[in-house]
Design a protein around this motif. Sequence first.
Motif, PDB file in Angstrom:
ATOM      1  N   THR A   1      37.126  39.552  40.511  1.00  0.00           N
ATOM      2  CA  THR A   1      37.424  38.361  40.080  1.00  0.00           C
ATOM      3  C   THR A   1      35.791  37.554  38.631  1.00  0.00           C
ATOM      4  O   THR A   1      34.988  37.418  40.160  1.00  0.00           O
ATOM      5  CB  THR A   1      37.545  37.434  40.630  1.00  0.00           C
ATOM      6  N   TYR A   2      35.964  38.082  38.330  1.00  0.00           N
ATOM      7  CA  TYR A   2      34.335  37.252  37.348  1.00  0.00           C
ATOM      8  C   TYR A   2      35.190  37.573  36.134  1.00  0.00           C
ATOM      9  O   TYR A   2      35.960  37.235  35.932  1.00  0.00           O
ATOM     10  CB  TYR A   2      33.684  38.890  37.515  1.00  0.00           C
ATOM     11  N   TYR A   3      33.916  36.871  34.618  1.00  0.00           N
ATOM     12  CA  TYR A   3      34.422  36.331  33.884  1.00  0.00           C
ATOM     13  C   TYR A   3      32.701  37.427  32.842  1.00  0.00           C
ATOM     14  O   TYR A   3      31.617  37.197  33.370  1.00  0.00           O
ATOM     15  CB  TYR A   3      34.006  34.982  33.961  1.00  0.00           C
TER      16      TYR A   3
ATOM     17  N   ARG B   1      34.399  33.820  26.124  1.00  0.00           N
ATOM     18  CA  ARG B   1      34.866  34.597  27.929  1.00  0.00           C
ATOM     19  C   ARG B   1      36.661  35.166  27.919  1.00  0.00           C
ATOM     20  O   ARG B   1      37.030  34.969  27.437  1.00  0.00           O
ATOM     21  CB  ARG B   1      35.137  32.912  28.037  1.00  0.00           C
ATOM     22  N   ARG B   2      35.592  35.602  29.032  1.00  0.00           N
ATOM     23  CA  ARG B   2      37.299  36.818  29.121  1.00  0.00           C
ATOM     24  C   ARG B   2      37.176  36.678  30.873  1.00  0.00           C
ATOM     25  O   ARG B   2      35.910  37.086  31.269  1.00  0.00           O
ATOM     26  CB  ARG B   2      36.906  37.921  28.945  1.00  0.00           C
ATOM     27  N   ASN B   3      38.643  37.172  31.426  1.00  0.00           N
ATOM     28  CA  ASN B   3      38.445  36.699  32.548  1.00  0.00           C
ATOM     29  C   ASN B   3      39.007  38.188  33.103  1.00  0.00           C
ATOM     30  O   ASN B   3      39.379  39.607  32.314  1.00  0.00           O
ATOM     31  CB  ASN B   3      39.256  35.955  33.319  1.00  0.00           C
ATOM     32  N   SER B   4      38.483  38.745  34.522  1.00  0.00           N
ATOM     33  CA  SER B   4      38.609  40.144  34.786  1.00  0.00           C
ATOM     34  C   SER B   4      39.849  41.024  34.747  1.00  0.00           C
ATOM     35  O   SER B   4      39.855  41.852  35.043  1.00  0.00           O
ATOM     36  CB  SER B   4      38.420  40.539  36.114  1.00  0.00           C
TER      37      SER B   4
ATOM     38  N   ASP C   1      42.259  40.081  33.001  1.00  0.00           N
ATOM     39  CA  ASP C   1      42.790  40.118  31.313  1.00  0.00           C
ATOM     40  C   ASP C   1      42.520  40.762  30.400  1.00  0.00           C
ATOM     41  O   ASP C   1      41.485  41.001  30.282  1.00  0.00           O
ATOM     42  CB  ASP C   1      42.798  38.579  30.515  1.00  0.00           C
TER      43      ASP C   1
ATOM     44  N   SER D   1      29.194  36.448  34.643  1.00  0.00           N
ATOM     45  CA  SER D   1      29.282  35.212  35.537  1.00  0.00           C
ATOM     46  C   SER D   1      29.290  35.743  36.279  1.00  0.00           C
ATOM     47  O   SER D   1      30.405  36.048  37.612  1.00  0.00           O
ATOM     48  CB  SER D   1      30.345  33.756  35.312  1.00  0.00           C
TER      49      SER D   1
ATOM     50  N   GLN E   1      27.751  28.803  38.322  1.00  0.00           N
ATOM     51  CA  GLN E   1      27.845  30.180  38.260  1.00  0.00           C
ATOM     52  C   GLN E   1      26.078  30.297  37.862  1.00  0.00           C
ATOM     53  O   GLN E   1      25.799  29.081  37.152  1.00  0.00           O
ATOM     54  CB  GLN E   1      28.871  30.185  37.628  1.00  0.00           C
TER      55      GLN E   1
ATOM     56  N   THR F   1      34.307  29.078  36.894  1.00  0.00           N
ATOM     57  CA  THR F   1      33.990  29.881  36.148  1.00  0.00           C
ATOM     58  C   THR F   1      34.192  29.299  34.947  1.00  0.00           C
ATOM     59  O   THR F   1      35.173  29.795  33.901  1.00  0.00           O
ATOM     60  CB  THR F   1      36.175  30.385  35.904  1.00  0.00           C
TER      61      THR F   1
ATOM     62  N   THR G   1      32.744  27.687  31.301  1.00  0.00           N
ATOM     63  CA  THR G   1      32.122  28.502  29.961  1.00  0.00           C
ATOM     64  C   THR G   1      30.716  27.015  30.051  1.00  0.00           C
ATOM     65  O   THR G   1      30.619  25.951  30.334  1.00  0.00           O
ATOM     66  CB  THR G   1      32.751  28.447  28.222  1.00  0.00           C
TER      67      THR G   1
END
Lengths: 117, 113
Positions: free
Chosen positions: A31-33, A50-53, A55, A95, A103, B99, B101
């Motif tokens: 899990t990461y961004y 921002r995009r998460n892992s 999606d 992140s 983070q 998590t 921004t």
Amino acid sequence: AQKVTQAQTEISVVEKEDVTLDCVYETRDTTYYLFWYKQPPSGELVFLIRRNSFDEQNEISGRYSWNFQKSTSSFNFTITASQVVDSAVYFCALSEGHGQGAQKLVFGQGTRLTINP
Amino acid sequence: DTAVSQTPKYLVTQMGNDKSIKCEQNLGHDTMYWYKQDSKKFLKIMFSYNNKELIINETVPNRFSPKSPDKAHLNLHINSLELGDSAVYFCASSQGQNTDTQYFGPGTRLTVL
């Protein structure tokens, strides 16, 4: 250790051309961004996306679009019909969750984009 | 309204001096950060505070001391300035989940002569 590579140090195009900025990352986390920031000549850092892992859907916002491919660990950024105002240094970042509400952002080296009139 | 603000914007000083940079955020965020951007534009985290508590402390000389009087403020004090400290220092804040921004201030350009 986490790492972000932006292999293109500088890109120069003529206005109205499309341009893609590459970003490749390394992480052991599941899990990461991922983020993109813009640093115009005035110097501030402007958040873009921002995009998460989990999606992997591509995202479009006006002339900007992002392509996230987990299989190749890439998160590329395309500007369509570029404009002079797009000239800036663009940073890709990953992140590293630290817990306790903080983070670390691990940044790539940046790509300096110049749009010529 | 400025979300994350820093003062001063520019700071020119002599080697050996002590100086401070102030940061304030009005976003109601719980976590604040300091990053350093060197002359090659490389950005690296220095510190992070969550609700006035130091959470992240990277390998930074102990001449650098962050202080958070409340969760809206995070100041950076630098003792015995060296030429290599010349850089742009960015403050950032985030809501408080790991998590979230991070939103950055305008940066402080420090020049040590």
